[in-house]
Write a protein that holds these residues in place. Structure first.
Motif, short mmCIF file in Angstrom:
data_model
loop_
_atom_site.label_atom_id
_atom_site.label_comp_id
_atom_site.label_asym_id
_atom_site.label_seq_id
_atom_site.Cartn_x
_atom_site.Cartn_y
_atom_site.Cartn_z
N ILE A 291 -11.70 15.00 21.24
CA ILE A 291 -12.28 14.39 22.14
C ILE A 291 -11.45 13.06 22.71
O ILE A 291 -11.39 12.51 23.72
N ALA A 292 -11.05 12.47 21.52
CA ALA A 292 -10.23 11.02 21.75
C ALA A 292 -8.91 11.28 22.59
O ALA A 292 -8.67 10.52 23.41
N PHE A 295 -10.24 11.99 26.09
CA PHE A 295 -10.46 10.44 26.75
C PHE A 295 -8.86 9.92 26.95
O PHE A 295 -8.77 9.35 28.21
N ARG A 296 -8.10 9.97 26.08
CA ARG A 296 -6.88 9.35 26.56
C ARG A 296 -5.92 9.76 27.62
O ARG A 296 -5.34 9.28 28.40
N GLY A 298 -7.31 11.68 30.00
CA GLY A 298 -7.97 11.53 31.39
C GLY A 298 -8.83 12.76 31.32
O GLY A 298 -9.47 13.04 32.69
N LEU A 300 -11.44 14.22 30.01
CA LEU A 300 -13.01 13.81 29.57
C LEU A 300 -13.45 12.50 30.04
O LEU A 300 -12.84 11.51 29.61
N GLY A 301 -14.35 12.44 30.87
CA GLY A 301 -14.82 11.09 31.54
C GLY A 301 -16.13 10.83 30.53
O GLY A 301 -16.64 11.63 29.76
N ILE A 302 -16.44 9.35 30.60
CA ILE A 302 -17.64 8.83 29.93
C ILE A 302 -18.85 9.67 30.24
O ILE A 302 -19.67 10.00 29.33
N ASP A 304 -19.19 12.91 31.34
CA ASP A 304 -19.11 14.24 30.75
C ASP A 304 -19.51 13.87 29.27
O ASP A 304 -19.95 14.90 28.64
N TYR A 305 -18.90 12.91 28.59
CA TYR A 305 -19.22 12.89 27.18
C TYR A 305 -20.77 12.52 27.02
O TYR A 305 -21.28 13.18 25.98
#
Length: 334
Positions: A291-292, A295-296, A298, A300-302, A304-305
């Motif tokens: 997941i991290a 995020f780094r 791009g 996965l967005g906030i 979507d999380y």
């Protein structure tokens, strides 16, 4: 005085020498034995008796044997044959006794056969006596098992008579006993029931006699009588018990083997389950990292999380709600 002493000494020496010569002559020339032989009608000379002494043959043994044979009417014996048998290590008296006894009992026994038996180490006189008076041999207890599994212990009495013609090279009493024991075991073993043997013990002796057990032996079997029969163990039951115990031990060993295999399989499954759990935990530990990383990069967005977290929360709530409902339903069903 000296002349008198010398004359007395010479006299004593001559007397001693004469006495010694007299006994030597009497020893080598048995005059009384010659007279006894002549009176008995046996033709033997003093020279022959003297030569016997020279050949280390006792004249008394040969002369007495010839006298006995002559009185018994045996004309076949000669002095040379008796001397030859003695020098060969035989028992002259025993042979002559046997020949006289055989002649009186009308048994066909020649001098050559008697000497051969004697030189073979057998008592020829005892053999002639056994031919006239049969001998009874008691067998040791013989154990045998009938077909119904019952053990019988039999004792037999074997009446035998010496076979003169087979004494040289023939088997002895031990062979007779061994063959009779074998015949008893075979007879009892072929019986369907031990009761039939107890009812007719003479069937054993008849069967054994028909086998010709005296072949090649120095005896002739006249009769075999069963003296005693005792009942022994139930060998059939003992064998069945031993077989059952053996089968039980085998079954226990196989069951122990199966149990050990099951325990090994269970341990193997547990090891595999632990390994699978370890892999799941390891995979779950990789989720936050993934997941991290998303995020780094791009991917996965906030939002979507948060949607994913809402779905997880909704799923957990549904699971929590479904469990009490299932329990209530089960209680109503009961």
């Amino acid at each position: 005085m000296e002349a008198t002493f010398e004359s007395n000494l010479v006299f004593y020496l001559v007397a001693a020498a004469a006495i010694i010569l007299f006994f030597v002559f009497w020893y080598y020339v048995p005059f009384l034995l010659w007279i006894s032989a002549k009176v008995s009608g046996v033709s033997i000379s003093l020279l022959q008796l003297f030569l016997m002494r020279i050949r280390k043959v006792p004249p008394s043994v040969i002369a007495q044997a010839m006298i006995e044979a002559h009185k018994a009417g045996l004309k076949m014996l000669t002095r040379d044959e008796l001397e030859a048998h003695y020098l060969a290590g035989g028992h002259v008296e025993r042979v002559v006794h046997a020949l006289v006894s055989a002649s009186k009992a009308n048994i066909d026994l020649t001098f050559q056969m008697a000497t051969a038996i004697d030189l073979a180490g057998r008592d020829v006189f005892l053999a002639v006596q056994m031919s006239v008076n049969p001998k009874v041999i008691d067998t040791p207890p013989v154990a045998a098992v009938a077909k119904d599994g019952i053990q019988l212990i039999a004792k037999a009495r074997v009446t035998v008579r010496a076979n003169i013609k087979q004494l040289v090279g023939g088997a002895g009493e031990e062979t007779i006993l061994a063959r009779v024991g074998e015949g008893i075991v075979s007879s009892i073993g072929s019986s369907a029931s031990h009761k039939s043997v107890l009812e007719n013990p003479d069937s054993i002796s008849k069967l054994v006699l028909r086998k010709g057990l005296d072949a090649g032996t120095a005896f002739e079997i006249l009769s075999i009588d069963i003296a005693d029969i005792d009942i022994g163990k139930n060998i059939g039951a003992v064998l069945q018990m031993d077989q059952a115990q053996a089968d039980k031990n085998i079954a226990q060993a196989k069951a122990e083997e199966r149990r050990a295999m099951a325990v090994a399989t269970e341990q193997e499954m547990k090891a595999k389950a632990q390994e699978a759990r370890a892999k799941v935990i390891q995979a779950e530990a990789e989720v936050p990292k993934a997941i991290a990383e998303a995020f780094r990069t791009g991917n996965l967005g906030i939002m979507d999380y948060y949607k994913m977290r809402n779905i997880e929360a909704d799923t957990s709530m549904r699971d929590a709600i479904s469990k009490p409902v299932s329990s209530s339903a089960k209680q109503i069903k009961d």
